[in-house]
Motif scaffolding. Structure first.
Motif, PDB file in Angstrom:
ATOM      1  N   LEU A 160       0.837  -1.205   0.000  1.00 30.07           N
ATOM      2  CA  LEU A 160       0.000   0.000   0.000  1.00 30.07           C
ATOM      3  C   LEU A 160       0.874   1.258   0.000  1.00 30.07           C
ATOM      4  N   ILE A 161       1.908   1.238   0.852  1.00 36.66           N
ATOM      5  CA  ILE A 161       2.813   2.397   0.909  1.00 36.66           C
ATOM      6  C   ILE A 161       3.526   2.568  -0.429  1.00 36.66           C
ATOM      7  N   ALA A 162       3.994   1.449  -1.007  1.00 36.31           N
ATOM      8  CA  ALA A 162       4.685   1.527  -2.300  1.00 36.31           C
ATOM      9  C   ALA A 162       3.762   2.074  -3.377  1.00 36.31           C
ATOM     10  N   CYS A 163       2.492   1.643  -3.345  1.00 35.97           N
ATOM     11  CA  CYS A 163       1.513   2.107  -4.336  1.00 35.97           C
ATOM     12  C   CYS A 163       1.305   3.622  -4.230  1.00 35.97           C
ATOM     13  N   VAL A 164       1.153   4.102  -2.988  1.00 34.31           N
ATOM     14  CA  VAL A 164       0.912   5.535  -2.781  1.00 34.31           C
ATOM     15  C   VAL A 164       2.140   6.358  -3.191  1.00 34.31           C
ATOM     16  N   VAL A 168       2.128   9.063  -6.256  1.00 32.85           N
ATOM     17  CA  VAL A 168       2.461  10.476  -6.045  1.00 32.85           C
ATOM     18  C   VAL A 168       3.678  10.864  -6.903  1.00 32.85           C
ATOM     19  N   GLY A 169       4.677   9.977  -6.945  1.00 37.05           N
ATOM     20  CA  GLY A 169       5.868  10.245  -7.760  1.00 37.05           C
ATOM     21  C   GLY A 169       5.521  10.385  -9.231  1.00 37.05           C
ATOM     22  N   THR A 170       4.638   9.517  -9.706  1.00 36.07           N
ATOM     23  CA  THR A 170       4.231   9.583 -11.119  1.00 36.07           C
ATOM     24  C   THR A 170       3.473  10.873 -11.414  1.00 36.07           C
ATOM     25  N   LEU A 171       2.558  11.234 -10.487  1.00 36.70           N
ATOM     26  CA  LEU A 171       1.813  12.494 -10.666  1.00 36.70           C
ATOM     27  C   LEU A 171       2.759  13.688 -10.758  1.00 36.70           C
ATOM     28  N   LEU A 172       3.743  13.719  -9.854  1.00 36.46           N
ATOM     29  CA  LEU A 172       4.696  14.841  -9.836  1.00 36.46           C
ATOM     30  C   LEU A 172       5.532  14.877 -11.109  1.00 36.46           C
ATOM     31  N   MET A 275      10.307   4.705 -13.928  1.00 33.34           N
ATOM     32  CA  MET A 275      11.296   5.283 -13.014  1.00 33.34           C
ATOM     33  C   MET A 275      10.672   5.575 -11.649  1.00 33.34           C
ATOM     34  N   ALA A 276       9.442   6.090 -11.654  1.00 35.20           N
ATOM     35  CA  ALA A 276       8.769   6.372 -10.378  1.00 35.20           C
ATOM     36  C   ALA A 276       8.558   5.080  -9.589  1.00 35.20           C
ATOM     37  N   ALA A 277       8.156   3.996 -10.281  1.00 36.57           N
ATOM     38  CA  ALA A 277       7.909   2.719  -9.607  1.00 36.57           C
ATOM     39  C   ALA A 277       9.201   2.153  -9.022  1.00 36.57           C
ATOM     40  N   GLU A 278      10.274   2.189  -9.797  1.00 39.27           N
ATOM     41  CA  GLU A 278      11.533   1.610  -9.322  1.00 39.27           C
ATOM     42  C   GLU A 278      12.125   2.420  -8.163  1.00 39.27           C
ATOM     43  N   ALA A 279      12.034   3.750  -8.245  1.00 40.36           N
ATOM     44  CA  ALA A 279      12.550   4.580  -7.148  1.00 40.36           C
ATOM     45  C   ALA A 279      11.784   4.310  -5.861  1.00 40.36           C
ATOM     46  N   SER A 280      10.463   4.156  -5.980  1.00 41.16           N
ATOM     47  CA  SER A 280       9.639   3.850  -4.809  1.00 41.16           C
ATOM     48  C   SER A 280      10.042   2.501  -4.205  1.00 41.16           C
ATOM     49  N   SER A 281      10.208   1.484  -5.062  1.00 40.63           N
ATOM     50  CA  SER A 281      10.562   0.141  -4.572  1.00 40.63           C
ATOM     51  C   SER A 281      11.912   0.156  -3.859  1.00 40.63           C
ATOM     52  N   SER A 304       4.247  -0.767  -6.353  1.00 36.66           N
ATOM     53  CA  SER A 304       4.817   0.398  -7.029  1.00 36.66           C
ATOM     54  C   SER A 304       4.348   0.485  -8.478  1.00 36.66           C
ATOM     55  N   ILE A 305       4.347  -0.658  -9.170  1.00 37.18           N
ATOM     56  CA  ILE A 305       3.910  -0.654 -10.579  1.00 37.18           C
ATOM     57  C   ILE A 305       2.430  -0.265 -10.671  1.00 37.18           C
ATOM     58  N   LEU A 306       1.640  -0.816  -9.759  1.00 40.72           N
ATOM     59  CA  LEU A 306       0.215  -0.464  -9.737  1.00 40.72           C
ATOM     60  C   LEU A 306       0.041   1.035  -9.475  1.00 40.72           C
ATOM     61  N   GLY A 307       0.830   1.562  -8.548  1.00 38.86           N
ATOM     62  CA  GLY A 307       0.766   2.996  -8.237  1.00 38.86           C
ATOM     63  C   GLY A 307       1.144   3.859  -9.432  1.00 38.86           C
TER      64      GLY A 307
END
Length: 409
Positions: A160-164, A168-172, A275-281, A304-307
């Motif tokens: 859940l944290i990774a998704c959020v 947020v990273g993708t939105l930014l 990139m956003a997903a991998e940085a989050s993970s 992260s990928i789902l997020g």
């Protein structure tokens, strides 16, 4: 050679086999999005991931220490006998518990790989150990407090944290680069993906390689070859080297079915999302490894990928694939536990070294069958990026799908 030594040798071989399956099962956690977006060619991606998994395995022993004391209660934890086996448990029985647990984990890993499901190798391992521990010792043999704090709670919150964070990273990212052309965005973020995917591979090595180190350490403690108090200060170098090599070899071979599901099946992903997903993970896995939490890197990477799909306006998220993955997540621990318990009962019924040899042969036979089945519908670097079949949602490409013409090497 004594029966104890025969069982110990078979256990260590099986533990390294689990580490190998852990490597190819989890290659997609780091490299799936980079392969899907074309940031890295498939074989380059798995080679880079293997090297960084190898390096990461040498960086910490916190998770290994968790495995030795926070899953099973087979040692006394206080008094003059601290570190010795609990009353009524001998070394052979302790080894069979660990051995049977490993078999449960390996068979579940191979089963989910066959169907291209990115389930958690960590939870398979914990499930196998819990099942064999319950079969041998009952509920008193399980460290429920440790499992709740170091395994269950992180398992619930990490995805859940990774998704959020990824959303947020993708939105930014898309807000900041709003004025840039799509071509420039793709080129720039593909370069960034190489760095972020590399960091995930390094982080994966710090977490997952240690789990097998912890299992081997537990077996060495049970047979008196290692002092339990010394684990938090380091492990024998041969344990670290063999485990690091096994997970790196598995990573290098690539679990193409799972890479395909994560890279093509869950979300139609673009380089900025990748990139956003991998940085989050990477951030979450590194933080958990330092805290000694045996986190599932699969759950983090999938969250992260789902997020990254939820964070991009108009992106397609395939909820049918996500649902199948969720079912695999929920069933991983009990399924591996059931296999672990059955293997313990078989070995215990036969007894001694013959019992251990029989369950080892069962493992070899079932593993060989699942490998043979996978070869009948092969997924490899040549078709990992083929178009996703939305009708079947299967990791195996449709027979009439031609392999993609780019990034195949």
């Amino acid at each position: 050679m004594t029966a104890e030594m025969i069982i110990l040798v078979l256990l260590i071989v099986t533990a390294l086999g689990f580490d190998f399956t852990n490597g190819f099962h989890d290659t997609g956690n780091a490299m799936a999005t980079s392969i899907a977006t074309g940031a890295l060619k498939p074989k380059v991606a798995v080679g880079l991931s293997a090297i960084l998994n190898l390096v990461g395995a040498f960086l910490s022993v916190e998770v290994a220490a968790t495995i030795t004391k926070d899953v099973l209660k087979i040692q006394t934890t206080s008094g003059d006998a601290k570190g010795a086996l609990i009353e009524g448990l001998d070394a052979n029985k302790a080894l069979i518990i660990i051995f049977a647990g490993l078999i449960g984990a390996i068979l579940w890993n191979l089963f989910t790989w066959l169907f291209g499901l990115p389930s958690s190798s960590s939870h398979a391992l914990f499930g196998g150990l819990i099942g064999s521990g319950l079969a041998a010792l009952g509920t008193t043999g399980i460290n429920w407090h440790g499992i709740l704090g170091k395994i269950i709670v992180p398992a619930l919150f990490a995805p859940l944290i990774a998704c959020v964070v990824a959303a947020v990273g993708t939105l930014l990212i898309y807000a900041i680069t709003n004025g840039m052309s799509e071509a420039k965005k793709e080129t720039g973020f593909r370069r960034g993906q190489v760095a972020s995917a590399s960091l995930v591979s390094l982080a994966h090595g710090t977490g997952d390689a240690q789990k097998t180190m912890g299992v081997i350490a537990l077996a060495l403690i049970a047979t008196g070859h290692l002092d339990a108090a010394s684990v938090s200060h380091g492990l024998p170098i041969w344990v670290v080297v063999t485990c690091a090599s096994a997970i790196a070899l598995g990573t290098w071979l690539g679990g193409w079915r799972i890479i395909r599901t994560l890279g093509k099946g869950l979300v139609e992903i673009k380089a900025p999302q990748g990139m956003a997903a991998e940085a989050s993970s990477a951030a979450i896995i590194l933080t958990s490894s330092a805290a000694g939490m045996a986190l599932s890197t699969t759950h983090v990477a999938t969250g992260s990928i789902l997020g990254s799909g939820l964070g991009k306006k108009g992106a397609e998220v395939r909820w049918g694939v996500a649902g199948r993955m969720a079912v695999a997540w929920v069933t991983t621990l009990p399924a591996a536990a059931l296999v672990g318990a059955i293997c313990f009962w078989i070995a215990h019924l036969i007894g001694g070294a013959p019992g251990a040899i029989v369950i080892f042969l069962i493992l070899a036979a079932l593993s060989g069958y699942m490998y043979w089945r996978a070869q009948q519908q092969k997924v490899d670097h040549s078709n990992v990026n083929a178009e996703w079949d939305t009708e079947t949602n299967s990791a195996v490409p449709a027979a009439d799908d031609a392999p993609t013409t780019t990034n195949q090497a």
